[in-house]
Design an enzyme around this catalytic site. Structure first.
Site, PDB file in Angstrom:
ATOM      1  CB  ALA A  66      -0.874  -0.019   1.240  1.00 56.66           C
ATOM      2  N   GLY A 105       0.468  -5.192   0.738  1.00 54.87           N
ATOM      3  CA  GLY A 105      -0.695  -5.224  -0.151  1.00 54.87           C
ATOM      4  C   GLY A 105      -0.380  -5.840  -1.508  1.00 54.87           C
ATOM      5  CD  GLU A 108      -2.577  -7.730   2.589  1.00 54.90           C
ATOM      6  OE1 GLU A 108      -2.398  -6.542   2.207  1.00 54.90           O
ATOM      7  OE2 GLU A 108      -3.068  -8.016   3.687  1.00 54.90           O
ATOM      8  CD  GLU A 128       1.488  -5.799   5.476  1.00 50.25           C
ATOM      9  OE1 GLU A 128       2.359  -6.660   5.727  1.00 50.25           O
ATOM     10  OE2 GLU A 128       0.700  -5.911   4.518  1.00 50.25           O
TER      11      GLU A 128
HETATM   12  N1  3HC Z   1       4.529   3.552   0.013  1.00 48.06           N
HETATM   13  C1  3HC Z   1       4.988   4.752  -0.387  1.00 48.06           C
HETATM   14  N2  3HC Z   1       6.256   4.988  -0.778  1.00 48.06           N
HETATM   15  C2  3HC Z   1       7.094   3.945  -0.773  1.00 48.06           C
HETATM   16  C3  3HC Z   1       6.683   2.651  -0.391  1.00 48.06           C
HETATM   17  C4  3HC Z   1       5.346   2.470   0.015  1.00 48.06           C
HETATM   18  N3  3HC Z   1       4.875   1.268   0.375  1.00 48.06           N
HETATM   19  N4  3HC Z   1       7.756   1.825  -0.484  1.00 48.06           N
HETATM   20  C5  3HC Z   1       8.784   2.565  -0.935  1.00 48.06           C
HETATM   21  N5  3HC Z   1       8.386   3.847  -1.114  1.00 48.06           N
HETATM   22  C6  3HC Z   1       9.190   4.959  -1.636  1.00 48.06           C
HETATM   23  C7  3HC Z   1      10.323   5.339  -0.692  1.00 48.06           C
HETATM   24  O1  3HC Z   1       9.896   6.277   0.261  1.00 48.06           O
HETATM   25  C8  3HC Z   1      11.329   5.899  -1.662  1.00 48.06           C
HETATM   26  O2  3HC Z   1      10.922   7.209  -1.968  1.00 48.06           O
HETATM   27  P1  3HC Z   1      12.027   8.337  -2.269  1.00 48.06           P
HETATM   28  O3  3HC Z   1      12.820   7.834  -3.427  1.00 48.06           O
HETATM   29  O4  3HC Z   1      11.224   9.542  -2.525  1.00 48.06           O
HETATM   30  O5  3HC Z   1      12.845   8.433  -1.026  1.00 48.06           O
HETATM   31  C9  3HC Z   1      11.139   5.061  -2.926  1.00 48.06           C
HETATM   32  O6  3HC Z   1       9.842   4.483  -2.801  1.00 48.06           O
HETATM   33  C10 3HC Z   1      12.139   3.944  -3.075  1.00 48.06           C
HETATM   34  O7  3HC Z   1      12.163   3.182  -1.875  1.00 48.06           O
HETATM   35  P2  3HC Z   1      13.523   2.662  -1.241  1.00 48.06           P
HETATM   36  O8  3HC Z   1      14.513   3.759  -1.194  1.00 48.06           O
HETATM   37  O9  3HC Z   1      13.177   1.978   0.029  1.00 48.06           O
HETATM   38  O10 3HC Z   1      13.982   1.618  -2.357  1.00 48.06           O
HETATM   39  P3  3HC Z   1      14.713   0.239  -2.182  1.00 48.06           P
HETATM   40  O11 3HC Z   1      14.937  -0.267  -3.548  1.00 48.06           O
HETATM   41  O12 3HC Z   1      15.869   0.371  -1.260  1.00 48.06           O
HETATM   42  O13 3HC Z   1      13.673  -0.731  -1.437  1.00 48.06           O
HETATM   43  C11 3HC Z   1      11.529  -1.752  -1.046  1.00 48.06           C
HETATM   44  C12 3HC Z   1      12.479  -1.099  -2.060  1.00 48.06           C
HETATM   45  C13 3HC Z   1      12.140  -3.051  -0.507  1.00 48.06           C
HETATM   46  C14 3HC Z   1      10.237  -2.037  -1.708  1.00 48.06           C
HETATM   47  C15 3HC Z   1      11.342  -0.790   0.157  1.00 48.06           C
HETATM   48  O14 3HC Z   1      10.983   0.471  -0.353  1.00 48.06           O
HETATM   49  C16 3HC Z   1      10.272  -1.196   1.131  1.00 48.06           C
HETATM   50  O15 3HC Z   1      10.510  -2.040   1.970  1.00 48.06           O
HETATM   51  N6  3HC Z   1       9.093  -0.550   1.032  1.00 48.06           N
HETATM   52  C17 3HC Z   1       8.029  -0.710   2.001  1.00 48.06           C
HETATM   53  C18 3HC Z   1       7.335  -2.017   1.879  1.00 48.06           C
HETATM   54  C19 3HC Z   1       6.200  -2.078   2.855  1.00 48.06           C
HETATM   55  O16 3HC Z   1       6.305  -1.789   4.038  1.00 48.06           O
HETATM   56  N7  3HC Z   1       5.042  -2.526   2.347  1.00 48.06           N
HETATM   57  C20 3HC Z   1       3.850  -2.666   3.137  1.00 48.06           C
HETATM   58  C21 3HC Z   1       3.054  -1.426   3.059  1.00 48.06           C
HETATM   59  S1  3HC Z   1       1.665  -1.441   4.135  1.00 48.06           S
HETATM   60  C22 3HC Z   1       0.540  -2.420   3.326  1.00 48.06           C
HETATM   61  O17 3HC Z   1       0.762  -2.879   2.253  1.00 48.06           O
HETATM   62  C23 3HC Z   1      -0.758  -2.573   4.072  1.00 48.06           C
HETATM   63  C24 3HC Z   1      -1.680  -3.540   3.449  1.00 48.06           C
HETATM   64  O18 3HC Z   1      -1.654  -4.735   4.139  1.00 48.06           O
HETATM   65  C25 3HC Z   1      -3.088  -3.004   3.451  1.00 48.06           C
END
Ligand code: 3HC
Length: 691
Positions: A66, A105, A108, A128
């Protein structure tokens, strides 16, 4: 995304509709993407030309989850569960084609598809919990049905992704595609296009009830490892609901998700997620600033810090030359490094062939001239200006012309070292935190004449050795230690009032620090800060009295606490309290509540943070938070000192500081001008931007 470009593009390849998700950088499912996906899915399902549908990500991965930025407010429909419902009602097979990451997500959605295929290097996970929430689009219900309760619990409570091979072994995916994913996924879709009935994860039986104590044991284990965090326990509750019929389980998941998403812990952890990434963006540094290649590093000084820096570099695949002036010290340093790797192999964290590879990258030397080929030279000798100055003077003519010269000093004047080298533009500070093999952050210190490319290369080097690098300005103590000094000063004041050593430490551990400030001093060695105070004519009679009594901390068996031989457990020691009471001339005890003690210590630190922002030493409040969370163990679920200040409210912090300034007759305690201004204007540190 550029205006006008669709977030989901549909291509018809034979009888397969290919839905390409294109929302750079990580295809996060923002509201716009969710809406576009719903429309594209409905259109493909309605299109008679499409017999099967493939979902694939453009760019570097499938979907990273998400869009986390949307969690601060109520998110708008369609949410991911609505899109999963569309897919599960589809009469045509839908295949998720996964490369890079399918997280949160993203996974999911993939589990809402009928089939999942991946590249061999794909990673799949439910991270998450790391941002303080539970999965909220069926992950806690579908994952256990696919991979079993134990694996699902590990993935959801631990938050770490699994690789494609493991996913295949556990039945999370149907196939690993070798070669081109797009072509492979289309071929797979053609193969399954006529197969009926369509396999839906929601139709799989609920996992069989586990042993009676399965969930109780998971809760107890999690409470032991992460006692302060709510989300891991909430994740266990949600996975337990997978024993219910799927729709009941999904409803329960929603309730639990709703309970975590706006929690203070989740807000703090989300904030840190972006704070970490913001730290990589250095204000004033152009995106095209040249970055030098660092392949070989010279480390001067084989003490605890120098050896640990050498290990960080060798771990990252860099060639390292470690210089110690005498043979005995060099042998000791190399033995320490080998012992570190042996320990890692023994604990199963490293394969023995990998240990040999890393050791082969490390060479010992006794002359600075042995560093003439190094791309980066990091000086990590004891904190003595004369010694460091001599080394920089000698390095100037020795190092190759485009080498960078760095000091690991925590306090000393970097500009003096830069001038001594006669190439000040190539000099920077690289301030590691002890223990450097563990602490994830590194301050990249900009000296007065550091060239932009020196700083950009320092930041890139930080990433290379897997540290969160934060650029800070040069001053006595940089960012981290400036706050540390204020913490120590406030501890001294509390001790002087008669607050007991253990009461101070208890207040900070109850707040969430792994150890209190007095126990932390014992670990670091009390003589180090003692020496730093003496160099500055700083007189802290109570802290000094402990060291003057020969109590240097753990290493001498006694400091603020006592330590039994070979043990690191701090044991309360009336003798330490007696020394302090003798130095303050009173043994009366002041019984302050823990929260009042913590607020006093934190307010002093926050005030210093405001000064650092005003002085331009820290570029943003979140940089200070990142340094304190990853460098000093500030509890991540509290977001860091500056985030905490915003949460408490700056007027309250300013009020408390003003009251303390009056009470102690010390103008130094008054709210810093920036703090006072923001408090008066009803603003936060988060709102503040350098004008
Ligand atoms: N939402 C919004 N922005 C995100 C994002 C997300 N889920 N994941 C990454 N970004 C953004 C970062 O802030 C960054 O932005 P910037 O360049 O402006 O600083 C850009 O994307 C690139 O991210 P990284 O620098 O972290 O890139 P990497 O290549 O090092 O890593 C990744 C990629 C492994 C995908 C890492 O970004 C990550 O772990 N992201 C988060 C994953 C996460 O927590 N997902 C779960 C979200 S909650 C959810 O899905 C709820 C659901 O169950 C309803």
């Amino acid at each position: 995304m550029e205006a006008g470009l669709p977030l989901v593009k549909t291509e018809q390849i034979g009888k397969v509709a290919l839905l390409i998700i294109d929302n750079p950088p990580v295809n996060a499912t923002s509201h716009a993407l969710r809406a576009a996906l719903k429309a594209a899915l409905e259109a493909a399902i309605a299109d008679p030309a499409a017999a099967a549908i493939v979902l694939i990500g453009a760019g570097r991965g499938f979907i990273a989850g998400a869009d986390i930025t949307e969690f601060e407010r109520k998110r708008e429909e369609p949410l991911n569960p609505a899109n999963i419902a569309v897919m599960e009602q589809s009469p045509k097979p839908i295949i998720a084609a996964i490369h890079g990451h399918a997280l949160g997500g993203g996974l999911e959605l993939a589990m809402g598809c009928h089939y999942r295929v991946t590249t061999s290097d794909a990673k799949l996970g439910q991270p998450e919990v790391k941002i303080g929430i539970t999965p909220g689009a069926g992950g806690t219900q579908r994952l256990p049905r696919l991979v079993g309760l134990k694996m699902a619990l590990d993935m959801i409570v631990g938050g770490d992704p699994i690789d494609a091979k493991t996913a295949l072994a556990y039945g999370l995916i149907n196939e690993i595609i070798e070669g081109d994913l797009r072509a492979g996924a289309i071929a797979f879709a053609e193969r399954v296009s006529d197969k009926r009935p369509l396999p839906r994860v929601r139709d799989l039986p609920a996992p069989a009830p586990p042993d009676a104590d399965f969930f109780a044991a998971a809760r107890a284990e999690t409470a032991k490892r992460k006692p302060e965090l709510n989300a891991p326990q909430a994740c266990i509750d949600a996975v337990e609901a997978a024993l219910l019929p799927i729709d009941d389980g999904l409803r329960r998941e929603q309730e639990i998700f709703g309970g975590t998403v706006f929690s203070e812990q989740a807000r703090a952890l989300r904030y840190l997620f972006f704070a970490e990434r913001d730290a990589a963006k250095v204000p004033g540094l152009a995106a095209d600033t040249p970055i030098k290649t660092i392949a070989s590093v010279g480390v001067i000084g084989g003490g605890t810090m120098g050896s640990a820096i050498a290990i960080c570099c060798a771990d990252a695949g860099l060639s390292v030359t470690l210089v110690e002036a005498d043979k005995l010290a060099l042998d000791r340093a190399l033995a320490t490094i080998r012992a570190h790797y042996d320990g890692a192999v023994k604990r199963g964290r490293l394969q023995s062939d990998e240990r040999e590879k890393r050791l082969a990258r490390l060479h010992g030397a006794m002359l600075l001239s042995d560093l003439r080929g190094a791309d980066l030279i990091i000086e990590a000798v004891t904190e003595e200006l004369a010694l460091k100055g001599k080394i920089f003077t000698e390095l100037g003519p020795i190092a190759k012309p485009d080498a960078l010269l760095a000091s690991n000093t925590s306090y000393l004047d970097l500009d003096l070292l830069a001038e001594a080298s006669q190439r000040p533009e190539a000099v920077l500070g690289l301030h590691f935190f002890a223990p450097a093999t563990v602490m994830r952050v590194m301050e990249v210190v900009r000296a007065a004449k550091s060239a932009p490319s020196t700083i950009a290369t320092g930041m890139a080097f930080g990433r290379k050795i897997r540290k969160i690098a934060v650029t800070v300005g040069a001053c006595d103590g940089f960012v981290g230690n400036r706050l540390l000094t204020q913490r120590g000063r406030e501890v001294e004041r509390l001790l002087a009032e008669g607050v007991a050593i253990e009461a101070i430490d208890r207040a900070m551990t109850e707040f969430g620090f792994p150890v209190g400030p007095c126990a932390a001093g014992d670990i670091a060695g009390l003589d180090i800060s003692y020496r730093a105070r003496k160099q500055r004519d700083r007189f802290w009679p109570l802290a000094d009295a402990i060291v003057d009594a020969g109590r240097l901390g753990q290493k001498s068996g006694a400091g603020y606490y006592r330590y039994e031989s070979g043990s690191r457990t701090p044991l309360p020691d009336p003798e330490a309290q007696r020394i302090i009471d003798a130095a303050r001339g009173s043994d009366t005890r002041a019984n302050l509540p823990s929260d009042a003690i913590a607020l006093r210590i934190l307010s002093a630190m926050i005030n210093e943070g405001a000064r650092l922002l005003d002085e331009g030493i820290a570029a943003r409040a979140s940089d200070i938070d990142v340094i304190w969370v990853y460098g000093y163990g500030f509890p991540a679920h509290r977001g860091g000192p500056m985030f905490y200040a915003d949460l408490v409210g700056l007027p309250k912090i300013a009020e408390r500081l003003s009251a303390a300034a009056t009470r102690f007759g010390d103008d130094g305690l008054k709210p810093a001008p920036l703090l006072a201004r923001l408090a008066a204007e009803g603003k936060t540190f988060h709102d503040w931007k350098r004008s």
